[in-house]
Design an enzyme around this catalytic site. Structure first.
Site, PDB file in Angstrom:
ATOM      1  N   HIS A 209      38.463  37.824  36.607  1.00  0.00           N
ATOM      2  CA  HIS A 209      39.936  37.964  37.255  1.00  0.00           C
ATOM      3  C   HIS A 209      39.382  38.145  39.178  1.00  0.00           C
ATOM      4  O   HIS A 209      39.905  37.151  39.809  1.00  0.00           O
ATOM      5  CB  HIS A 209      40.647  39.008  37.163  1.00  0.00           C
ATOM      6  CG  HIS A 209      41.844  39.295  38.014  1.00  0.00           C
ATOM      7  ND1 HIS A 209      43.092  38.939  37.697  1.00  0.00           N
ATOM      8  CD2 HIS A 209      41.856  40.263  39.296  1.00  0.00           C
ATOM      9  CE1 HIS A 209      43.787  39.512  38.909  1.00  0.00           C
ATOM     10  NE2 HIS A 209      43.193  39.827  39.950  1.00  0.00           N
ATOM     11  N   GLU A 210      38.523  38.998  39.393  1.00  0.00           N
ATOM     12  CA  GLU A 210      38.140  39.396  40.809  1.00  0.00           C
ATOM     13  C   GLU A 210      37.365  37.910  41.126  1.00  0.00           C
ATOM     14  O   GLU A 210      37.671  37.368  42.331  1.00  0.00           O
ATOM     15  CB  GLU A 210      37.187  40.408  41.061  1.00  0.00           C
ATOM     16  CG  GLU A 210      37.841  41.740  40.660  1.00  0.00           C
ATOM     17  CD  GLU A 210      39.162  41.733  41.409  1.00  0.00           C
ATOM     18  OE1 GLU A 210      39.454  41.469  42.499  1.00  0.00           O
ATOM     19  OE2 GLU A 210      40.109  42.695  40.725  1.00  0.00           O
TER      20      GLU A 210
ATOM     21  N   HIS B 232      39.795  35.230  42.255  1.00  0.00           N
ATOM     22  CA  HIS B 232      40.093  35.407  43.811  1.00  0.00           C
ATOM     23  C   HIS B 232      39.024  34.770  44.726  1.00  0.00           C
ATOM     24  O   HIS B 232      39.273  34.153  45.655  1.00  0.00           O
ATOM     25  CB  HIS B 232      40.105  36.917  44.184  1.00  0.00           C
ATOM     26  CG  HIS B 232      41.323  37.618  43.741  1.00  0.00           C
ATOM     27  ND1 HIS B 232      42.560  37.082  43.883  1.00  0.00           N
ATOM     28  CD2 HIS B 232      41.409  38.678  43.044  1.00  0.00           C
ATOM     29  CE1 HIS B 232      43.555  38.113  43.124  1.00  0.00           C
ATOM     30  NE2 HIS B 232      42.834  38.921  42.740  1.00  0.00           N
TER      31      HIS B 232
ATOM     32  N   GLU C  43      47.580  36.755  42.495  1.00  0.00           N
ATOM     33  CA  GLU C  43      47.045  37.481  41.314  1.00  0.00           C
ATOM     34  C   GLU C  43      47.243  36.645  39.954  1.00  0.00           C
ATOM     35  O   GLU C  43      46.392  36.767  39.093  1.00  0.00           O
ATOM     36  CB  GLU C  43      48.133  38.825  41.107  1.00  0.00           C
ATOM     37  CG  GLU C  43      47.797  39.975  42.227  1.00  0.00           C
ATOM     38  CD  GLU C  43      46.605  40.336  42.220  1.00  0.00           C
ATOM     39  OE1 GLU C  43      45.758  40.463  41.064  1.00  0.00           O
ATOM     40  OE2 GLU C  43      45.700  40.363  43.246  1.00  0.00           O
TER      41      GLU C  43
ATOM     42  N   ASP D  11      44.249  35.670  37.468  1.00  0.00           N
ATOM     43  CA  ASP D  11      44.609  35.775  35.900  1.00  0.00           C
ATOM     44  C   ASP D  11      44.221  34.650  35.167  1.00  0.00           C
ATOM     45  O   ASP D  11      43.471  34.442  34.171  1.00  0.00           O
ATOM     46  CB  ASP D  11      45.900  36.439  35.582  1.00  0.00           C
ATOM     47  CG  ASP D  11      45.955  37.886  36.090  1.00  0.00           C
ATOM     48  OD1 ASP D  11      45.063  38.493  35.981  1.00  0.00           O
ATOM     49  OD2 ASP D  11      47.362  38.588  35.655  1.00  0.00           O
TER      50      ASP D  11
END
Ligand SMILES: [Zn+2]
Length: 454
Positions: A307-308, A311, A388, A392
């Site tokens: 997930h990070e 980003h 976000e 995801d």
């Protein structure tokens, strides 16, 4: 008096009051939506029922509803009703006059000094005005939360130290703003923008060096399996594994967290050790009983890191910086037009020609710019929530949908919070989608894939 509203102090006053009323009624409407949403759900949602007992859910629900009603009443009485009276009856010029009379010596008559008196008196007034609400909140609402409070003496000492620090910080800020306007004159907006730009750059450069001493210290990842899984994952997207930092946090109550931060050579993914199962320790004897069993399994940690990485792959850090700079430039352009406009000061009761700097900041940022600030806040929240979901989706594309869902649930179980929120309230107030929204989104992505596959 010109018929044009821009130069008509009376019309400007009514516009300012209308903005105050509409903005706060909108906030009250959102609170009421939130109350209705919470009221409608009286059973723990099935997906989190293994982690959240019904009686704890009931307590959290009562607290939430009580707190929302308190916010509604507080907004209507303290913000709207008293706000209208203060604007209409010239409270701010009166307070400025009182601040001017506080100058006991010639040197105290300087605008910087009077501004400090003004801000101190205003803070005292705001505190007194908020006192009944604060007392009610402390006695009746916080009591619903069953949290351990530090001893009274320590709390009082803490309040005193906080107040002294706040007064020092506020005085320094007021003095620097007053001198900045006096020196830069019509270039004040440019000066403010450059100052914010420098602060942003300084923060980008300094944060990596502040994490280590203040939050905790970097430690090697003991778990060899997790390390090789993370190496494999970071290799796929070409992210340097040396920039994945495990931080042994100083305060074991720090919420389990991981985040992506920075750009170029300063980019990194920070993982607090509280995110790892048993804080990443093999030897459990070093842990307190409540720490044992907390944290994520290896596959779930990898899903969170995916997930990070989402980003990073989607350039969210750059987009957030660009968005903030765009907002700052737009805000400073509006500030430039409004700050020196005399009728705005006359609208709140000042004589023509009297434009105290600190009051200008208060009126422009506190009242006149409200529509812009509310809308820009909504846009920025929408963007961060979109980021976000996008991160995801990236984890889902990498095949971590199930692990990420389990990770979200495990994190929820470790840091229990009230799970229900109205979608409209959430989009105007929260930087992140709720955990239930994220679970639903991941579920939908998976269902779409399954139905395409069959
Ligand atoms: Zn995120």
């Amino acid at each position: 008096m010109s018929a044009h509203f821009w130069n008509d102090a009376e019309i400007i006053l009514y516009i300012i009051i209308a903005v105050l009323v509409v903005d706060n009624l909108w906030a009250v409407y959102l609170q009421i939506r939130e109350i209705i949403a919470v009221h409608e759900v009286d059973q723990v949602p099935p997906v989190i029922s293994p982690y959240l007992p019904q009686d704890l859910f009931n307590k959290m629900r009562t607290y939430k509803i009580h707190k929302c009603w308190f916010t509604v009443i507080n907004t209507l009485l303290i913000v709207v009703f008293s706000g209208i009276l203060e604007l209409f009856f010239g409270f701010y010029p009166w307070l400025w006059d009182v601040a001017t009379k506080c100058s006991l010596a010639k040197w105290m008559e300087h605008e910087a000094c009077v501004s400090i008196f003004f801000v101190l008196l205003l803070s005292l007034y705001i505190t007194l005005k908020a006192c009944p609400g604060m007392l009610y909140e402390k006695l009746f609402i916080k009591a619903l939360q069953e949290r351990k409070h530090p001893p009274w003496l320590r709390r009082i000492c803490r309040e005193i130290i906080d107040t002294i620090l706040a007064v020092i910080f506020m005085s320094l800020t007021v003095v620097s703003l007053v001198f900045m306007v006096l020196w830069l004159k019509e270039y004040t907006a440019v000066g403010l923008y450059v100052q914010s730009l420098l602060l942003t750059l300084l923060l980008i450069l300094l944060v990596p060096f502040l994490i280590d001493p203040f939050v905790g210290k970097r430690v090697p990842l003991e778990n060899a399996n997790l390390r090789s899984d993370l190496e494999h994952l970071t290799d796929i997207v070409d992210f340097p594994m040396r920039q994945v930092h495990i931080i042994r946090v100083n305060d074991p109550n720090t919420p389990s967290n991981a985040f992506f931060y920075g750009s170029c050579c300063l980019k990194r993914i920070v993982i607090f050790d509280t995110l790892l199962l048993n804080r990443g320790h093999k030897d459990l004897s070093t842990l307190s009983p409540e720490e044992v069993g907390k944290g994520l399994r290896d596959s779930q940690v990898v899903a969170v890191v995916a997930h990070e990485l989402g980003h990073w792959v989607h350039g969210h850090f750059y987009k957030a910086i660009f968005m903030f700079q765009f907002h700052m430039i737009l805000m400073m352009c509006l500030f430039h037009v409004l700050f020196t406009h005399g009728p705005i000061y006359e609208a709140v009761g000042f004589e023509a020609g009297l434009q105290p700097i600190v009051v200008g900041f208060l009126i422009v940022f506190g009242f006149v710019l409200t529509p812009y600030l509310t809308m820009s806040n909504f846009c920025m929240l929408s963007a961060t929530r979109h980021f976000e979901y996008q991160a995801d989706s990236f984890a889902w594309e990498m095949g971590f949908s199930k692990d990420l869902r389990q990770a979200l649930l495990k994190l929820y179980a470790d840091n229990l919070a009230f799970p229900i929120s109205d979608p409209c309230y959430s989009s105007w107030n929260h930087t992140h989608p709720t955990m239930l929204d994220r679970l639903n989104r991941l579920e939908k992505l998976q269902q779409r894939l399954d139905s395409n596959g069959t």
